[in-house]
Each structure stands twice: as C-alpha cells, then as structure tokens.
Design a protein around this motif. Sequence first.
Motif, PDB file in Angstrom:
ATOM      1  N   UNK A   3       0.842  -1.340  -0.012  1.00 36.98           N
ATOM      2  CA  UNK A   3       0.014   0.141   0.097  1.00 36.98           C
ATOM      3  C   UNK A   3       0.884   1.292  -0.013  1.00 36.98           C
ATOM      4  N   UNK A   4       0.404   2.281  -0.588  1.00 36.49           N
ATOM      5  CA  UNK A   4       0.989   3.748  -0.705  1.00 36.49           C
ATOM      6  C   UNK A   4       1.236   4.051   0.569  1.00 36.49           C
ATOM      7  N   UNK A   5       0.513   3.864   1.835  1.00 33.97           N
ATOM      8  CA  UNK A   5       0.839   4.424   3.109  1.00 33.97           C
ATOM      9  C   UNK A   5       1.945   4.093   3.744  1.00 33.97           C
ATOM     10  N   UNK A   6       2.550   2.892   3.322  1.00 38.16           N
ATOM     11  CA  UNK A   6       3.725   2.204   3.527  1.00 38.16           C
ATOM     12  C   UNK A   6       4.993   2.739   3.099  1.00 38.16           C
ATOM     13  N   UNK A   7       4.844   3.334   2.087  1.00 39.08           N
ATOM     14  CA  UNK A   7       6.005   3.936   1.378  1.00 39.08           C
ATOM     15  C   UNK A   7       7.040   4.804   1.992  1.00 39.08           C
ATOM     16  N   UNK A   8       6.535   5.667   2.751  1.00 36.95           N
ATOM     17  CA  UNK A   8       7.388   6.738   3.612  1.00 36.95           C
ATOM     18  C   UNK A   8       8.095   5.696   4.750  1.00 36.95           C
ATOM     19  N   UNK A  63      13.860  -2.101   0.723  1.00 31.74           N
ATOM     20  CA  UNK A  63      13.992  -1.681  -0.733  1.00 31.74           C
ATOM     21  C   UNK A  63      13.135  -2.451  -1.727  1.00 31.74           C
ATOM     22  N   UNK A  64      12.973  -3.747  -1.138  1.00 30.59           N
ATOM     23  CA  UNK A  64      11.742  -4.573  -1.992  1.00 30.59           C
ATOM     24  C   UNK A  64      10.387  -3.908  -2.053  1.00 30.59           C
ATOM     25  N   UNK A  65       9.927  -3.188  -0.759  1.00 28.97           N
ATOM     26  CA  UNK A  65       8.710  -2.643  -0.816  1.00 28.97           C
ATOM     27  C   UNK A  65       8.672  -1.451  -1.472  1.00 28.97           C
ATOM     28  N   UNK A  66       9.801  -0.765  -1.872  1.00 32.94           N
ATOM     29  CA  UNK A  66       9.805   0.513  -2.589  1.00 32.94           C
ATOM     30  C   UNK A  66       9.694   0.186  -4.177  1.00 32.94           C
ATOM     31  N   UNK A  67       9.922  -1.024  -4.420  1.00 29.44           N
ATOM     32  CA  UNK A  67       9.947  -1.344  -5.710  1.00 29.44           C
ATOM     33  C   UNK A  67       8.459  -1.122  -6.351  1.00 29.44           C
ATOM     34  N   UNK A  68       8.166  -0.624  -7.664  1.00 27.35           N
ATOM     35  CA  UNK A  68       6.689  -0.423  -8.097  1.00 27.35           C
ATOM     36  C   UNK A  68       6.391  -1.770  -8.631  1.00 27.35           C
ATOM     37  N   UNK A  69       5.268  -2.180  -8.225  1.00 27.07           N
ATOM     38  CA  UNK A  69       4.583  -3.338  -8.848  1.00 27.07           C
ATOM     39  C   UNK A  69       5.179  -4.709  -8.195  1.00 27.07           C
ATOM     40  N   UNK A  70       6.098  -4.640  -7.420  1.00 26.20           N
ATOM     41  CA  UNK A  70       6.817  -5.961  -6.864  1.00 26.20           C
ATOM     42  C   UNK A  70       6.012  -6.652  -5.610  1.00 26.20           C
ATOM     43  N   UNK A  71       5.878  -7.704  -5.667  1.00 29.15           N
ATOM     44  CA  UNK A  71       5.390  -8.524  -4.653  1.00 29.15           C
ATOM     45  C   UNK A  71       6.258  -8.630  -3.289  1.00 29.15           C
ATOM     46  N   UNK A  72       5.969  -8.095  -2.208  1.00 29.40           N
ATOM     47  CA  UNK A  72       6.851  -8.311  -1.200  1.00 29.40           C
ATOM     48  C   UNK A  72       6.998  -9.657  -0.689  1.00 29.40           C
ATOM     49  N   UNK A  73       6.223 -10.378  -0.827  1.00 29.88           N
ATOM     50  CA  UNK A  73       6.385 -11.890  -0.296  1.00 29.88           C
ATOM     51  C   UNK A  73       7.315 -12.547  -1.047  1.00 29.88           C
ATOM     52  N   UNK A 133      -3.646  -8.488   0.241  1.00 31.09           N
ATOM     53  CA  UNK A 133      -3.823  -8.471   1.835  1.00 31.09           C
ATOM     54  C   UNK A 133      -2.922  -7.394   2.409  1.00 31.09           C
ATOM     55  N   UNK A 134      -3.497  -6.327   3.258  1.00 29.30           N
ATOM     56  CA  UNK A 134      -2.266  -5.628   3.930  1.00 29.30           C
ATOM     57  C   UNK A 134      -1.818  -5.994   5.081  1.00 29.30           C
ATOM     58  N   UNK A 135      -2.354  -6.914   5.860  1.00 30.41           N
ATOM     59  CA  UNK A 135      -1.771  -7.371   6.999  1.00 30.41           C
ATOM     60  C   UNK A 135      -0.472  -7.983   7.093  1.00 30.41           C
TER      61      UNK A 135
END
Length: 231
Positions: A3-8, A63-73, A133-135
């Motif tokens: 989610x965008x809210x977690x980017x910062x 860093x992986x969370x900041x990649x656009x369109x990347x699944x953090x899993x 799922x944001x959880x």
Amino acid sequence: MVPTAYHSFFSACASVAGTLIGLLFVAISVSPHKDVGAKAPLAFQIQAGVAFTTLINALVIALAALLPGENLGTAAVILSCAGISSTIGMAVVSLRDRPGRHHYWGLAIIPVLGILYILQLDSGINLLMHPRNPSPVHFEAVLAIIFFMVAIARAWHMIGARDTGLVAVVGGLVRERHETTPTSPKASVTSTAEANTTGLERDHRGDPDSQQGRRRAPDHTSPRAHLTAPR
C-alpha cells in the motif's frame, strides 16, 4: 502489492538500515576483541552475526517494498530462508565450541531469532497467496522495527558496554552467586586445629630419622674412649 501508505515508512527503514550497517562495521573495528574470524570469542561471533543478518534483512525488505509493482512476499520468503539457514549455522557453531555456563544467556537470542524468521516466512507465503492483503505488509513493517532493536542491542554488547536491564542484572547476580563458593568458617577452624595438633605431635615424638642418627653417633664419654695404647 505494498500500500502507498507504507512507502514513507519503508523509505525511512532503508535509510536507517544503511546507516546502521555502516556503524556496525565501525563497532567491530573499535571492539575490545582484536581477533576476528574463527579466532574471535564465540559470543562476539554470535553478536556480530545476529546484528549483520537482521540489518541486511530489514534493508532488503525496505528496498523491495519500494519497488513499483513488486510482490513483497518473494523477498520475504527468500530472506526468511536465508535467515533460518544463518540461525542454524550459528547454533551449530555454538554447540560445537561448547560455551561455558555464563555464555548460555547470551546465546538465547539464537532460538528467538529463528522464531522471528519462521514468522517472516509465514508472512511471505501469505503475501504470495494474497497479494492484496495489507496485514502481512504491516507485519513486515513491525518485524523491521524488531530487527532494528535486536541489531542495536547486539552492537551495544559488541563494543563491550554493559547491559543495565533488569533481566541482565538479575541474571548476572545469579551467575556470580553460583560461581562463588563460600568457605565454611567451621570447616576452616577445624582444619587449622588439626594442623596445629599434628605439628605438636611431631614435635613431641621427634623425627625418627634424627633419633636413629643420634643412636648411631659414638659416645665420647665411654671408658673405651679414654684407653691408651700400651707402650
């Protein structure tokens, strides 16, 4: 998808992790243990390994969370497997070197770290199965904070600083009490009395060797000693 809210948040985590990794190398260079590698003390090796792996985990996740369109899993599963492998390696090293009793408390972080990596693996699998799922993303963010705390605590011990927490202080007092064996005053008085009695008995009887030597010595007062040869 993150989610965008977690980017910062993850952007700040990446900056913090990069800074702490640099400070970790500084802490290793100024640590009181001059020996490194296999010659370094076991506790120092464990602390350095824990601090490094946790910081790398938090950095790569951020860093992986900041990649656009990347699944953090995907990153979570890979990093958790690498972390579990590293934890098993540290456990094998600690069991092989057979640390003393006072080192076991410092090695308790190994199973705790293994549990955290297992939880991260479960979170990564949930992200792969449910990308929206944001959880699990929230759990990865909380896990990054925990990894920062663990790394900072391990680096604090690496530079030789004392842990002033309640649990650490109580544990140190318990170890000192077990390591110190007080001598009973009654036992010391008894041993002293026995030693004095033995010394008096030896003085009273005398040394057998000296007595035998005195018996063998010639008696100059005997009449034979005063006989003279005939003229």
